[in-house]
Design an enzyme around this catalytic site. Sequence first.
Site, short mmCIF file in Angstrom:
data_model
loop_
_atom_site.label_atom_id
_atom_site.label_comp_id
_atom_site.label_asym_id
_atom_site.label_seq_id
_atom_site.Cartn_x
_atom_site.Cartn_y
_atom_site.Cartn_z
N ALA A 243 0.85 -1.19 0.00
CA ALA A 243 0.00 0.00 0.00
C ALA A 243 0.88 1.24 0.00
O ALA A 243 1.85 1.31 0.76
CB ALA A 243 -0.90 0.01 1.23
N CYS A 244 0.59 2.17 -0.88
CA CYS A 244 1.33 3.44 -0.87
C CYS A 244 0.34 4.59 -0.71
O CYS A 244 -0.86 4.36 -0.61
CB CYS A 244 2.15 3.61 -2.16
N ILE A 245 0.84 5.80 -0.68
CA ILE A 245 -0.02 6.94 -0.36
C ILE A 245 -1.07 7.18 -1.46
O ILE A 245 -2.27 7.22 -1.20
CB ILE A 245 0.81 8.22 -0.14
#
Lengths: 154, 104
Positions: free
Chosen positions: B8-10
């Site tokens: 998961a990234c921003i």
Amino acid sequence: MNENISEFISEKNIVLNLGASSQLDAIQKLARVLEKNGYIDNVLDFQKDVLEREKASTTGIGNEMAIPHSKSEHVRQTTMLLAKNDVGLEWNSLDGSSVKCIFLMAVSLKDKGDEHLKMLATLSGELMDDDFVRAIKKADSKKEILKILQKKGK
Amino acid sequence: MKIVGVTACIAGIAHTYMAAANLKKFAKKENYDIKVETQGAMGIENELSQAEIDAADVVIFAVDTTVQNEERFTSKKILEVGTSKVVKDGRETIEAAARLAKGE
């Protein structure tokens, strides 16, 4: 998705010889292309969003590749650009390499779970594939690049 | 070796999927079983079942944000790294996870 990928990525989305002299210059030039093609409504605002994202952590993923991106209200329609630059650009890359190949992704806030995001996700994953990156780096015509992207973006 | 991962990234646009691809790439090179759940702009995809999590020797969280439904992983051995690290060096992440699994 297959039937739409040629609509999503066409020769309009590819820029050879971007002629940028810096990261900022590259992002500015690409934002202007997006505006001209009707994908964003404001060059400066879009540019600001991309640079904000860049500040959080570099998108220079190594191997001379960068994937600046932004999800913003200034994007009318989700799209991507692939640009090549003859001069290597300083990008604070993960492996210290200068950047010659830029995938710019512009995502509209209206898009959620749609096929465009899916294509961007697929292409992002492909950037971890050495053969794909090698092919993209080697390709020197729009037609050739398009062929590689369309084959993988399915 | 059975590995499960969550990425998961921003923005949830690129790094989530690059990290997932790199974890799979280097796990396969070691002949490890791996399944990676992506928590990105398209929501949760390739969701891990509780059975898959329970059967895993080790869990990798390649995240720049919080993991959704983290309670599924209670009592598991978890290696947590940022997505950039996995994009930069997937091999090192897989090796570190294997060491953690073996209790080294």
